[in-house]
Design a protein around this motif. Structure first.
Motif, PDB file in Angstrom:
ATOM      1  N   CYS A 132       0.850  -1.189   0.000  1.00 50.43           N
ATOM      2  CA  CYS A 132       0.000   0.000   0.000  1.00 50.43           C
ATOM      3  C   CYS A 132       0.884   1.237   0.000  1.00 50.43           C
ATOM      4  O   CYS A 132       1.789   1.349   0.829  1.00 50.43           O
ATOM      5  N   ILE A 133       0.609   2.140  -0.909  1.00 52.75           N
ATOM      6  CA  ILE A 133       1.390   3.373  -1.021  1.00 52.75           C
ATOM      7  C   ILE A 133       0.469   4.562  -0.783  1.00 52.75           C
ATOM      8  O   ILE A 133      -0.547   4.715  -1.476  1.00 52.75           O
ATOM      9  N   ARG A 134       0.816   5.360   0.224  1.00 57.05           N
ATOM     10  CA  ARG A 134       0.050   6.581   0.488  1.00 57.05           C
ATOM     11  C   ARG A 134       0.654   7.722  -0.312  1.00 57.05           C
ATOM     12  O   ARG A 134       1.808   8.094  -0.123  1.00 57.05           O
ATOM     13  N   THR A 135      -0.123   8.251  -1.230  1.00 55.35           N
ATOM     14  CA  THR A 135       0.342   9.337  -2.089  1.00 55.35           C
ATOM     15  C   THR A 135      -0.221  10.664  -1.586  1.00 55.35           C
ATOM     16  O   THR A 135      -1.275  10.704  -0.960  1.00 55.35           O
ATOM     17  N   LEU A 136       0.478  11.731  -1.881  1.00 54.62           N
ATOM     18  CA  LEU A 136       0.004  13.055  -1.482  1.00 54.62           C
ATOM     19  C   LEU A 136      -1.083  13.559  -2.428  1.00 54.62           C
ATOM     20  O   LEU A 136      -2.015  14.234  -2.019  1.00 54.62           O
ATOM     21  N   GLU A 137      -0.956  13.232  -3.716  1.00 50.74           N
ATOM     22  CA  GLU A 137      -1.924  13.619  -4.723  1.00 50.74           C
ATOM     23  C   GLU A 137      -2.357  12.381  -5.507  1.00 50.74           C
ATOM     24  O   GLU A 137      -1.589  11.426  -5.635  1.00 50.74           O
ATOM     25  N   PRO A 138      -3.583  12.367  -6.020  1.00 51.05           N
ATOM     26  CA  PRO A 138      -4.023  11.218  -6.830  1.00 51.05           C
ATOM     27  C   PRO A 138      -3.097  11.015  -8.030  1.00 51.05           C
ATOM     28  O   PRO A 138      -2.648  11.989  -8.640  1.00 51.05           O
ATOM     29  N   LYS A 139      -2.801   9.758  -8.344  1.00 49.80           N
ATOM     30  CA  LYS A 139      -1.937   9.446  -9.489  1.00 49.80           C
ATOM     31  C   LYS A 139      -2.772   8.808 -10.588  1.00 49.80           C
ATOM     32  O   LYS A 139      -3.697   8.037 -10.309  1.00 49.80           O
ATOM     33  N   THR A 140      -2.432   9.130 -11.827  1.00 48.33           N
ATOM     34  CA  THR A 140      -3.083   8.467 -12.953  1.00 48.33           C
ATOM     35  C   THR A 140      -2.582   7.030 -13.034  1.00 48.33           C
ATOM     36  O   THR A 140      -1.578   6.663 -12.421  1.00 48.33           O
ATOM     37  N   LYS A 141      -3.260   6.226 -13.826  1.00 47.24           N
ATOM     38  CA  LYS A 141      -2.853   4.839 -14.005  1.00 47.24           C
ATOM     39  C   LYS A 141      -1.435   4.767 -14.590  1.00 47.24           C
ATOM     40  O   LYS A 141      -0.630   3.916 -14.199  1.00 47.24           O
ATOM     41  N   VAL A 178      -1.403  -1.031  -4.214  1.00 40.68           N
ATOM     42  CA  VAL A 178      -2.635  -0.262  -3.976  1.00 40.68           C
ATOM     43  C   VAL A 178      -2.228   1.161  -3.626  1.00 40.68           C
ATOM     44  O   VAL A 178      -1.434   1.376  -2.703  1.00 40.68           O
ATOM     45  N   TYR A 179      -2.759   2.130  -4.359  1.00 38.94           N
ATOM     46  CA  TYR A 179      -2.432   3.537  -4.125  1.00 38.94           C
ATOM     47  C   TYR A 179      -3.587   4.208  -3.386  1.00 38.94           C
ATOM     48  O   TYR A 179      -4.732   4.175  -3.844  1.00 38.94           O
ATOM     49  N   LEU A 180      -3.277   4.792  -2.234  1.00 46.20           N
ATOM     50  CA  LEU A 180      -4.293   5.438  -1.392  1.00 46.20           C
ATOM     51  C   LEU A 180      -3.805   6.832  -1.007  1.00 46.20           C
ATOM     52  O   LEU A 180      -2.603   7.099  -1.007  1.00 46.20           O
ATOM     53  N   GLN A 181      -4.752   7.687  -0.636  1.00 47.64           N
ATOM     54  CA  GLN A 181      -4.372   9.006  -0.142  1.00 47.64           C
ATOM     55  C   GLN A 181      -4.426   9.086   1.381  1.00 47.64           C
ATOM     56  O   GLN A 181      -3.932  10.049   1.966  1.00 47.64           O
ATOM     57  N   HIS A 182      -5.038   8.080   1.993  1.00 46.28           N
ATOM     58  CA  HIS A 182      -5.107   8.055   3.451  1.00 46.28           C
ATOM     59  C   HIS A 182      -4.924   6.620   3.926  1.00 46.28           C
ATOM     60  O   HIS A 182      -5.468   5.682   3.340  1.00 46.28           O
ATOM     61  N   LEU A 183      -4.152   6.440   4.994  1.00 45.76           N
ATOM     62  CA  LEU A 183      -3.994   5.139   5.628  1.00 45.76           C
ATOM     63  C   LEU A 183      -4.804   5.164   6.922  1.00 45.76           C
ATOM     64  O   LEU A 183      -4.641   6.073   7.741  1.00 45.76           O
ATOM     65  N   GLU A 227      -5.498  -4.359   9.811  1.00 40.78           N
ATOM     66  CA  GLU A 227      -6.625  -5.249   9.528  1.00 40.78           C
ATOM     67  C   GLU A 227      -7.641  -4.553   8.628  1.00 40.78           C
ATOM     68  O   GLU A 227      -8.106  -5.124   7.649  1.00 40.78           O
ATOM     69  N   LEU A 228      -7.961  -3.302   8.946  1.00 42.47           N
ATOM     70  CA  LEU A 228      -8.898  -2.550   8.113  1.00 42.47           C
ATOM     71  C   LEU A 228      -8.287  -2.263   6.747  1.00 42.47           C
ATOM     72  O   LEU A 228      -8.965  -2.358   5.716  1.00 42.47           O
ATOM     73  N   LEU A 229      -6.997  -1.943   6.729  1.00 44.71           N
ATOM     74  CA  LEU A 229      -6.321  -1.658   5.467  1.00 44.71           C
ATOM     75  C   LEU A 229      -6.339  -2.878   4.565  1.00 44.71           C
ATOM     76  O   LEU A 229      -6.552  -2.776   3.355  1.00 44.71           O
ATOM     77  N   LEU A 230      -6.139  -4.055   5.157  1.00 43.76           N
ATOM     78  CA  LEU A 230      -6.139  -5.288   4.377  1.00 43.76           C
ATOM     79  C   LEU A 230      -7.513  -5.521   3.753  1.00 43.76           C
ATOM     80  O   LEU A 230      -7.633  -5.930   2.599  1.00 43.76           O
ATOM     81  N   LYS A 231      -8.574  -5.219   4.524  1.00 44.39           N
ATOM     82  CA  LYS A 231      -9.925  -5.379   3.985  1.00 44.39           C
ATOM     83  C   LYS A 231     -10.155  -4.450   2.803  1.00 44.39           C
ATOM     84  O   LYS A 231     -10.779  -4.820   1.812  1.00 44.39           O
TER      85      LYS A 231
END
Length: 808
Positions: free
Chosen positions: A263-272, A296-301, A312-316
């Motif tokens: 899981c990668i938390r990015t500061l800004e949304p990334k395109t594909k 998996v690219y997310l903006q919040h963990l 556990e929640l992140l895995l779901k």
């Protein structure tokens, strides 16, 4: 005494005791905040470091790094770690201390001359904090620190490798120790009160030549993958070295499927395209055994209640629903190897790995496309979960490793292979054929199939309400369920046993869904035109507010917990906004010409509401003042509660009773897209946002045409646009008034629960709408159900006067 300490730690987490008694011992002040406020980092930030210089700011802040990050790098640099801020001491503990690169993004190094920033470390078993390191430089490796008292002893159980010691850290003390019955009752170490009691931390550490101790990883973060021992912490650090400043990574291990997820938390949304470029860069830095199966690219963990990363929640959130076997292979080829079919016009513009190679595209073999035996193992493990016949699974492995078999042939094989949608148990596959045995044993290949349990739903208990139970059922933190009835009775029940916690008797029937404000306060609307506040533990009515008309819409508590918005059938004003603290009327207004049945929704970032009425009007209203920002009107009434399509809150969905679902722009209310059904819609809409098995948002609802619909919603880039596509619809044999419920049942996945008016109950696979279970209640069902995931229980009201609890 001049210090102000923020007491933000939950009382179930031991640093709470440190914060409280640190203040009591020194006569300093503590600052509390309401639990609902903690869900808004910006509100907490404004309270801790007020922009009004007349108000004092806090001076001592203790947090986990995950919780601290929620303030955002900009706010941390400009408001918290600014030389002019009131903060004197920042204590970060409970998790891995931030890297130097992240610290640099938070502050100018000169801030260390003005403020104490500390890495603080310890465990509950020796009464919380034990080691402390005050940061002096942002260039050197960050140690765990030195003991905070003279009686704390450190021990590393390890083997020395040259000048480096590596092993599990044990903390010991003769005075700071907690009694643990299951360990201490069997140990003789505590018989002498003066003896040092050592406790395992579960953390692997390095002791350098100069005696400095640095954190390594969690002892249980080392897993075995295809015969190779890999460290999740080490892989995480390697990944983070490839990321820009401010981005974070965490690696998760899904043991049942033997899958590594990054899981990668990015500061800004990334395109594909940006995601793929970053993915390829990361993969080039990792060995085969370390390469994640999925990025998996997310903006919040997410954080748990103690402020730590909730794995556990992140895995779901990161586990997608199952894909068809062909799509698994195609996705792997496109995302990992950049191999594509030249016949696909959309894909033809993508770069190929072997530009000068002939053949190309799907005419390449798996190995020619860059696949390795380790990649083949990964794919076979995932696709093998869907294969009924072990021989076909072994044959797939052979085909992937055969350089004479093109990928096109492999895909055709998957088209004809016998696949299943659901399996019920872990089953090891027999030894592979001789051709691949040597490769399999060298890679430690163990392909397993998860055969998911067959779902069955059984009655657990039922409670008599004397008259129809049409109200939607609500629950509070998995501890209570609450519902009202036509008998004027509202009951709060134990979700496990159905035992009555309290009963509230109101003057008229109840069809409104209750809203909990806290454990000791909830509210519900009544047909007599009043909103009632009551204590769920005792049933005592604490207050009531006359609204002037029947209340069928669930009262809304604003995200910041300060305001209550209630809509009704009143003639004069059909919307009231009340103070949550004193129930004073802050504003009221009339929208449209008819009553309101649907519950309003809040746009938290905008401080606005979307409200829909029974004359087809829908409007955006400011929460603070009740000002109408825009109004639109449909031809038919709106019974369905609107819903936001995605987290960006740029599009919301509403449903006209005439059978039309509309996607509308939040900014002006204009309709962007419409989907039409063949019957009226009284059910509200339920949205499932990504991560989903296809990466789209989905909306589920019931219809009078006896169907449950699942629509796939595709949003465009650039200007706001949206497109509806029918994903599936299922005939349930009777009209559907109740709102369907999405529920996750492990290990099977995501399901849709639906109740029809004739009492028929259906549990359907979210992926394809297939019915997994169906049953029937003795009466008609108009009540929308609720589901408590950890209890695996569904609660639904019926017109035979009972509330039913059904266990999965």
């Amino acid at each position: 005494m001049a210090d102000i300490i923020y007491l933000g730690t939950p009382c179930t987490f031991d640093p709470f005791v440190v914060e409280l008694f640190l203040a009591l011992q020194n006569g300093s002040a503590v600052l509390f905040s309401h639990q609902s406020m903690k869900e808004s980092p910006s509100r907490v930030l404004n309270a801790l470091f007020p922009s009004n210089l007349a108000k004092p700011g806090i001076t001592i802040l203790q947090m986990t790094p995950s919780l601290f990050r929620q303030f955002g790098a900009t706010a941390i640099r400009e408001r918290i770690l600014n030389s002019s801020s009131s903060l004197r001491v920042l204590l970060l503990g409970g998790e891995v201390f931030p890297s130097n690169a992240e610290l640099v993004s938070w502050m100018d190094p000169r801030i260390l001359l003005h403020k104490h920033i500390c890495n603080i470390y310890g465990i509950t078993e020796i009464s919380c904090w034990a080691l402390l390191h005050m940061v002096q430089s942002l260039k050197s490796q960050m140690p765990l620190g030195t003991p905070i008292d003279e009686r704390t002893v450190l021990r590393i159980q390890c083997e020395t490798d040259g000048d480096l010691e590596y092993g599990e850290l044990f903390l010991g003390s003769a005075t700071r120790r907690c009694y643990i019955p299951e360990i201490d009752d069997k140990s003789e170490e505590l018989e002498d009160d003066a003896s040092v009691c050592f406790r395992a931390t579960g953390d692997m550490v390095h002791r350098l030549k100069d005696g400095t101790i640095c954190y390594g990883e969690r002892a249980n973060d080392v897993v075995k993958r295809a015969g190779n021992r890999i460290s999740l912490g080490l892989i995480t650090r390697k990944v983070e070295r490839c990321l820009p400043n401010g981005e974070l990574a965490t690696c998760l291990w899904l043991g049942d499927l033997q899958k590594l997820i990054c899981c990668i938390r990015t500061l800004e949304p990334k395109t594909k395209v940006q995601q793929r470029a970053q993915t390829f860069d990361i993969l080039s830095k990792l060995s085969n055994a370390e390469q994640p199966d999925r990025f998996v690219y997310l903006q919040h963990l997410p954080c748990n209640v103690h402020g730590k990363l909730d794995k556990e929640l992140l895995l779901k959130e990161c586990i997608p629903l199952a894909q068809p076997a062909q799509e698994i292979l195609k996705s792997f080829l496109l995302d990992r190897l950049e191999c594509m079919d030249v016949d696909d016009e959309k894909a033809a513009v993508k770069r190929q790995r072997l530009e000068d190679c002939d053949p190309c595209g799907y005419d390449l073999s798996f190995r020619q496309a860059g696949g390795t035996s380790f990649h083949a193992i990964t794919i076979c493990r995932e696709i093998g979960l869907q294969m009924c016949i072990d021989d076909e699974q072994r044959h797939l492995f052979e085909m992937l490793l055969d350089e004479n078999i093109p990928l096109r042939t492999v895909l055709r094989f998957l088209d004809t292979a016998k696949l299943v949608a659901n399996n019920t148990k872990l089953k090891p596959v027999e030894q592979l054929s001789k051709k691949v045995t040597s490769c399999a044993s060298s890679c430690g290949l163990v392909i397993k199939r998860i055969e998911q349990p067959v779902l069955n739903v059984q009655l657990q208990w039922k409670v008599n309400f004397d008259k129809c139970v049409d109200s939607p059922v609500t629950q509070y933190e998995g501890r209570y369920v609450c519902v009202g009835a036509h008998s004027k009775i509202l009951r709060v029940l134990d979700p496990q046993t159905g035992t009555e916690q309290s009963t509230v008797k109101l003057p008229d029937r109840i069809e409104c869904k209750a809203t909990f404000l806290s454990e000791q306060l909830a509210m519900v609307g009544c047909y007599d035109g009043s909103l009632y506040g009551f204590n769920p533990l005792t049933g005592d009515i604490l207050w009531n507010v006359e609204i002037g008309g029947m209340i069928k819409s669930q009262p809304l508590l604003s995200a910041d917990g300060s305001r209550i918005v209630v809509c009704s059938y009143a003639d004069d004003y059909n919307v009231y906004c009340l103070s949550a603290e004193r129930q004073e009327v802050l504003w009221c207004l009339k929208i449209g010409e008819k009553p309101i049945f649907a519950t309003p929704i809040e746009l938290p970032r905008e401080q606005s509401l979307i409200i829909c009425t029974l004359d087809g009007s829908y409007a955006r209203v400011t929460l603070t003042e009740g000002t109408v920002e825009w109004t639109q009107k449909l031809r038919e009434p709106i019974f369905a509660t609107p819903v936001l399509l995605d987290s960006k809150a740029s599009i919301f969905l509403s449903a006209e009773v005439a059978g039309r679902v509309h996607a509308c722009h939040v900014g002006n209310g204009k309709i962007l897209a419409t989907f039409s059904t063949e019957g009226n819609i009284f059910s509200s809409l339920v949205v499932k946002t990504p991560p989903t098995f296809m990466g789209h948002s989905f909306v589920v609802f019931g219809c009078i045409d006896q169907h449950v619909y699942c629509l796939r919603c595709t949003t465009g880039t650039g200007r706001v646009s949206v497109e509806f596509q029918l994903h599936w619809k299922v005939n349930v044999g009777a009209p559907v008034y109740a709102t369907p419920t999405l529920l996750t049942v492990q290990p099977n996945g995501l399901f849709v629960w639906c109740s029809a008016t004739n009492g028929q109950l259906h549990l359907m696979n979210f992926r394809n709408g297939e019915t997994q279970w169906q049953g029937k209640l003795p009466g008609e069902v108009f009540s929308s159900a609720c589901f408590i995931e950890n209890l695996r229980k569904i609660y639904v009201g019926c017109r035979d006067n009972y509330l039913y609890c059904l266990g999965i």
